[in-house]
Each structure stands twice: as C-alpha cells, then as structure tokens.
Write a protein that holds these residues in place. Structure first.
Motif, short mmCIF file in Angstrom:
data_model
loop_
_atom_site.label_atom_id
_atom_site.label_comp_id
_atom_site.label_asym_id
_atom_site.label_seq_id
_atom_site.Cartn_x
_atom_site.Cartn_y
_atom_site.Cartn_z
N ASN A 6 0.71 -1.14 -0.08
CA ASN A 6 0.12 -0.01 0.08
C ASN A 6 0.78 1.02 -0.05
N ILE A 7 1.83 1.25 -0.90
CA ILE A 7 2.90 2.60 -0.85
C ILE A 7 2.13 3.54 -1.59
N GLU A 8 1.98 4.72 -0.99
CA GLU A 8 1.52 5.81 -1.48
C GLU A 8 2.26 7.29 -1.58
N THR A 9 2.39 7.95 -2.56
CA THR A 9 3.40 9.16 -2.45
C THR A 9 2.34 10.22 -2.68
N ASN A 17 -6.15 18.14 -0.87
CA ASN A 17 -6.04 16.64 -1.34
C ASN A 17 -5.15 16.57 -2.58
N PRO A 18 -3.98 16.36 -2.39
CA PRO A 18 -3.01 16.30 -3.41
C PRO A 18 -3.48 15.09 -4.24
N PRO A 19 -2.75 14.81 -5.46
CA PRO A 19 -2.90 13.68 -6.07
C PRO A 19 -1.99 12.65 -5.54
N LYS A 20 -2.58 11.44 -5.23
CA LYS A 20 -1.55 10.39 -4.77
C LYS A 20 -1.22 9.31 -5.91
N ASN A 21 0.25 9.08 -5.67
CA ASN A 21 0.68 7.99 -6.75
C ASN A 21 0.85 6.77 -5.96
N HIS A 22 0.53 5.64 -6.54
CA HIS A 22 0.74 4.21 -5.92
C HIS A 22 2.00 3.53 -6.64
N LEU A 23 2.81 3.11 -5.83
CA LEU A 23 3.88 2.12 -6.19
C LEU A 23 3.91 0.76 -5.81
N ASP A 24 4.21 0.01 -6.43
CA ASP A 24 4.48 -1.57 -6.54
C ASP A 24 4.91 -1.89 -5.05
N ASP A 25 4.39 -2.91 -4.51
CA ASP A 25 4.71 -3.65 -3.25
C ASP A 25 6.43 -4.03 -3.55
N ILE A 26 7.02 -4.11 -2.26
CA ILE A 26 8.34 -4.18 -2.29
C ILE A 26 8.56 -5.17 -1.07
N VAL A 27 9.63 -6.24 -1.43
CA VAL A 27 10.20 -6.75 -0.39
C VAL A 27 11.49 -6.56 0.07
N ILE A 28 11.80 -6.20 1.34
CA ILE A 28 13.15 -5.50 2.08
C ILE A 28 13.70 -6.64 2.45
N GLN A 73 11.47 19.79 -4.40
CA GLN A 73 10.04 19.39 -3.94
C GLN A 73 10.02 18.39 -2.95
N ILE A 74 9.42 18.69 -1.60
CA ILE A 74 9.15 17.89 -0.66
C ILE A 74 8.03 16.94 -0.83
N SER A 75 8.13 15.52 -0.78
CA SER A 75 6.80 14.64 -0.90
C SER A 75 6.80 13.63 0.44
N HIS A 76 5.64 13.24 0.44
CA HIS A 76 5.52 12.16 1.56
C HIS A 76 5.15 10.97 0.99
N LEU A 77 5.61 9.67 1.77
CA LEU A 77 5.33 8.43 1.35
C LEU A 77 4.70 7.92 2.65
N THR A 78 3.60 7.05 2.52
CA THR A 78 3.19 6.09 3.46
C THR A 78 3.01 4.74 2.89
N ALA A 79 3.22 3.93 3.84
CA ALA A 79 2.99 2.39 3.50
C ALA A 79 2.75 1.46 4.79
N LYS A 80 2.24 0.18 4.39
CA LYS A 80 2.15 -0.67 5.50
C LYS A 80 3.28 -1.64 5.54
N ILE A 81 3.70 -2.21 6.63
CA ILE A 81 5.05 -2.99 7.08
C ILE A 81 4.49 -4.16 7.28
N GLN A 82 4.66 -5.43 6.66
CA GLN A 82 4.18 -6.68 6.99
C GLN A 82 5.27 -7.55 7.05
N GLN A 83 5.39 -8.59 7.87
CA GLN A 83 6.19 -9.60 8.02
C GLN A 83 6.11 -10.77 7.01
N GLU A 84 7.02 -10.98 6.29
CA GLU A 84 6.91 -12.08 5.50
C GLU A 84 7.34 -13.41 5.98
N LYS A 85 6.63 -14.44 5.80
CA LYS A 85 7.00 -15.83 6.51
C LYS A 85 7.46 -16.71 5.63
#
Length: 85
Positions: A6-9, A17-28, A73-85
C-alpha cells in the motif's frame, strides 16, 4: 524479510487533497529492515525518489511514513509494513 505494501506518495503542496501516486509492493531484505530509517533509505534507492528528509517515528509499528526531497520538492510516502513468512 519485510514486505512493504500500500505504498502511496504525494507532493506536499498548498492544495487540498493532492493527487496520490501508488507504487508497487516491495520486499526488503532483513539487513535493510532493522529500522524505519533503513527501510525508508532502501525504498528511496529502489524507486530513485531523491534524498530522505525525515522519518516519522511516532506512527504505529506496522506503518512506515517518511518525507523525501526530489528536485526541490518535498513529498511524503506512507506504506504498511508486513512480516514475510
């Protein structure tokens, strides 16, 4: 391994309500997942977002929120963190 979903920038502007961009999920990989700052730096490097401006440390443990600077330009990113099993 940590999965970031759920990565949104959005750019921080003076508009409502600035437009949000969605990025693909990523594994760290585990060696980049020891702190929220390390995860933020990894995401910035993978998506070539610019440079890290600050990481929000007061958010829930399962939420990653940070700001980054690209082309003066300053931008903001929010995402959810999930533990991979």
């Amino acid at each position: 391994m940590i999965k970031i979903t759920n990565i949104e920038t959005h750019a921080i502007n003076r508009i409502a309500n600035p437009p949000k961009n969605h990025l693909d999920d990523i594994v760290i990989p585990d060696f980049h997942a020891d702190s929220k700052q390390a995860m933020a730096e990894y995401i910035i490097a993978v998506y070539d977002l610019g440079s890290l401006d600050g990481v929000k440390q007061t958010s829930s443990p399962h939420v990653l929120a940070f700001s980054y600077l690209t082309n003066n330009q300053i931008s903001h990113l929010t995402a959810k963190i999930q533990q991979e099993k």
